[in-house]
Design a protein around this motif. Sequence first.
Motif, mmCIF file in Angstrom:
data_model
loop_
_atom_site.group_PDB
_atom_site.id
_atom_site.type_symbol
_atom_site.label_atom_id
_atom_site.label_comp_id
_atom_site.label_asym_id
_atom_site.label_seq_id
_atom_site.Cartn_x
_atom_site.Cartn_y
_atom_site.Cartn_z
ATOM 1 N N THR A 8 0.838 -1.202 0.000
ATOM 2 C CA THR A 8 0.000 0.000 0.000
ATOM 3 C C THR A 8 0.873 1.253 0.000
ATOM 4 O O THR A 8 0.605 2.200 -0.749
ATOM 5 C CB THR A 8 -0.934 -0.001 1.223
ATOM 6 O OG1 THR A 8 -1.727 -1.175 1.207
ATOM 7 C CG2 THR A 8 -1.847 1.216 1.202
ATOM 8 N N ASP A 9 1.916 1.260 0.828
ATOM 9 C CA ASP A 9 2.824 2.414 0.884
ATOM 10 C C ASP A 9 3.519 2.638 -0.456
ATOM 11 O O ASP A 9 3.655 3.784 -0.911
ATOM 12 C CB ASP A 9 3.871 2.216 1.990
ATOM 13 C CG ASP A 9 3.273 2.348 3.377
ATOM 14 O OD1 ASP A 9 2.147 2.871 3.496
ATOM 15 O OD2 ASP A 9 3.942 1.923 4.352
ATOM 16 N N LEU A 10 3.959 1.550 -1.080
ATOM 17 C CA LEU A 10 4.614 1.680 -2.380
ATOM 18 C C LEU A 10 3.654 2.216 -3.432
ATOM 19 O O LEU A 10 4.020 3.073 -4.242
ATOM 20 C CB LEU A 10 5.179 0.330 -2.820
ATOM 21 C CG LEU A 10 6.417 -0.161 -2.079
ATOM 22 C CD1 LEU A 10 6.776 -1.565 -2.507
ATOM 23 C CD2 LEU A 10 7.581 0.782 -2.284
ATOM 24 N N GLN A 11 2.425 1.739 -3.409
ATOM 25 C CA GLN A 11 1.433 2.216 -4.372
ATOM 26 C C GLN A 11 1.124 3.695 -4.146
ATOM 27 O O GLN A 11 1.039 4.467 -5.103
ATOM 28 C CB GLN A 11 0.160 1.386 -4.268
ATOM 29 C CG GLN A 11 -0.859 1.730 -5.325
ATOM 30 C CD GLN A 11 -2.110 0.866 -5.214
ATOM 31 O OE1 GLN A 11 -2.328 0.211 -4.208
ATOM 32 N NE2 GLN A 11 -2.927 0.877 -6.253
ATOM 33 N N GLU A 12 0.989 4.105 -2.897
ATOM 34 C CA GLU A 12 0.722 5.514 -2.598
ATOM 35 C C GLU A 12 1.908 6.390 -3.000
ATOM 36 O O GLU A 12 1.726 7.497 -3.518
ATOM 37 C CB GLU A 12 0.405 5.678 -1.114
ATOM 38 C CG GLU A 12 -0.954 5.132 -0.719
ATOM 39 C CD GLU A 12 -1.192 5.185 0.786
ATOM 40 O OE1 GLU A 12 -0.303 5.635 1.528
ATOM 41 O OE2 GLU A 12 -2.288 4.770 1.214
ATOM 42 N N SER A 13 3.112 5.905 -2.764
ATOM 43 C CA SER A 13 4.302 6.668 -3.151
ATOM 44 C C SER A 13 4.357 6.845 -4.662
ATOM 45 O O SER A 13 4.649 7.936 -5.166
ATOM 46 C CB SER A 13 5.569 5.968 -2.664
ATOM 47 O OG SER A 13 5.602 5.940 -1.264
ATOM 48 N N LEU A 17 4.196 10.405 -6.642
ATOM 49 C CA LEU A 17 5.260 10.821 -7.546
ATOM 50 C C LEU A 17 4.753 11.016 -8.977
ATOM 51 O O LEU A 17 5.202 11.909 -9.690
ATOM 52 C CB LEU A 17 6.398 9.792 -7.545
ATOM 53 C CG LEU A 17 7.304 9.805 -6.331
ATOM 54 C CD1 LEU A 17 8.257 8.619 -6.368
ATOM 55 C CD2 LEU A 17 8.094 11.096 -6.251
ATOM 56 N N ARG A 18 3.811 10.198 -9.369
ATOM 57 C CA ARG A 18 3.319 10.240 -10.745
ATOM 58 C C ARG A 18 2.350 11.390 -10.984
ATOM 59 O O ARG A 18 2.401 12.059 -12.021
ATOM 60 C CB ARG A 18 2.630 8.899 -11.074
ATOM 61 C CG ARG A 18 2.040 8.803 -12.440
ATOM 62 C CD ARG A 18 3.126 8.689 -13.502
ATOM 63 N NE ARG A 18 2.543 8.456 -14.802
ATOM 64 C CZ ARG A 18 2.400 9.411 -15.734
ATOM 65 N NH1 ARG A 18 2.791 10.617 -15.484
ATOM 66 N NH2 ARG A 18 1.880 9.123 -16.893
ATOM 67 N N TYR A 19 1.461 11.637 -10.032
ATOM 68 C CA TYR A 19 0.369 12.575 -10.303
ATOM 69 C C TYR A 19 0.394 13.863 -9.473
ATOM 70 O O TYR A 19 -0.241 14.832 -9.851
ATOM 71 C CB TYR A 19 -0.978 11.870 -10.096
ATOM 72 C CG TYR A 19 -1.157 10.689 -11.014
ATOM 73 C CD1 TYR A 19 -1.366 10.875 -12.373
ATOM 74 C CD2 TYR A 19 -1.105 9.392 -10.531
ATOM 75 C CE1 TYR A 19 -1.514 9.792 -13.241
ATOM 76 C CE2 TYR A 19 -1.262 8.292 -11.388
ATOM 77 C CZ TYR A 19 -1.458 8.509 -12.727
ATOM 78 O OH TYR A 19 -1.598 7.445 -13.577
ATOM 79 N N LYS A 20 1.080 13.876 -8.364
ATOM 80 C CA LYS A 20 1.014 15.053 -7.491
ATOM 81 C C LYS A 20 2.310 15.861 -7.461
ATOM 82 O O LYS A 20 2.340 16.971 -6.956
ATOM 83 C CB LYS A 20 0.664 14.623 -6.062
ATOM 84 C CG LYS A 20 -0.720 14.010 -5.943
ATOM 85 C CD LYS A 20 -1.028 13.639 -4.524
ATOM 86 C CE LYS A 20 -2.399 12.981 -4.411
ATOM 87 N NZ LYS A 20 -2.695 12.573 -3.041
ATOM 88 N N THR A 21 3.382 15.302 -7.976
ATOM 89 C CA THR A 21 4.671 15.985 -7.940
ATOM 90 C C THR A 21 4.835 16.817 -9.204
ATOM 91 O O THR A 21 4.539 16.353 -10.308
ATOM 92 C CB THR A 21 5.816 14.951 -7.853
ATOM 93 O OG1 THR A 21 5.615 14.148 -6.707
ATOM 94 C CG2 THR A 21 7.157 15.633 -7.742
ATOM 95 N N SER A 22 5.313 18.036 -9.047
ATOM 96 C CA SER A 22 5.586 18.861 -10.224
ATOM 97 C C SER A 22 7.078 18.729 -10.541
ATOM 98 O O SER A 22 7.933 19.096 -9.742
ATOM 99 C CB SER A 22 5.215 20.323 -9.976
ATOM 100 O OG SER A 22 5.991 20.869 -8.952
ATOM 101 N N TRP A 23 7.362 18.183 -11.700
ATOM 102 C CA TRP A 23 8.733 17.954 -12.117
ATOM 103 C C TRP A 23 9.221 19.159 -12.909
ATOM 104 O O TRP A 23 8.460 19.779 -13.642
ATOM 105 C CB TRP A 23 8.817 16.688 -12.969
ATOM 106 C CG TRP A 23 8.434 15.473 -12.194
ATOM 107 C CD1 TRP A 23 7.217 14.864 -12.168
ATOM 108 C CD2 TRP A 23 9.264 14.740 -11.303
ATOM 109 N NE1 TRP A 23 7.246 13.792 -11.330
ATOM 110 C CE2 TRP A 23 8.483 13.684 -10.780
ATOM 111 C CE3 TRP A 23 10.589 14.856 -10.888
ATOM 112 C CZ2 TRP A 23 8.993 12.767 -9.868
ATOM 113 C CZ3 TRP A 23 11.094 13.931 -9.982
ATOM 114 C CH2 TRP A 23 10.310 12.899 -9.494
ATOM 115 N N PRO A 24 10.516 19.503 -12.793
ATOM 116 C CA PRO A 24 11.028 20.649 -13.555
ATOM 117 C C PRO A 24 11.095 20.317 -15.043
ATOM 118 O O PRO A 24 11.250 19.163 -15.433
ATOM 119 C CB PRO A 24 12.431 20.853 -12.980
ATOM 120 C CG PRO A 24 12.823 19.527 -12.419
ATOM 121 C CD PRO A 24 11.553 18.888 -11.959
ATOM 122 N N THR A 25 11.017 21.364 -15.835
ATOM 123 C CA THR A 25 11.174 21.176 -17.274
ATOM 124 C C THR A 25 12.650 20.978 -17.583
ATOM 125 O O THR A 25 13.518 21.197 -16.723
ATOM 126 C CB THR A 25 10.658 22.403 -18.043
ATOM 127 O OG1 THR A 25 11.463 23.536 -17.692
ATOM 128 C CG2 THR A 25 9.196 22.687 -17.744
#
Length: 66
Positions: A8-13, A17-25
């Motif tokens: 569960t923790d791995l899935q939430e992480s 990371l996939r949908y809530k983190t803003s990655w730099p261009t």
Amino acid sequence: MAKFKLLTDLQESYTELRYKTSWPTKGQLIKSAIIVLIASIIIALVIFVIDQVIDALMHFIYGLGR
């Protein structure tokens, strides 16, 4: 039980990371890398100059005793 919590923790992480983190261009990343490179070079030069001054000072101090 702990195995399910870990999954569960791995899935939430992953989701965060996939949908809530803003990655730099790519441009932002390159600019940041250049700034870090320049700052590293400046700090290295400052440390080098300080080392050379202390070395010369030590040679002067210990050279007087001869």
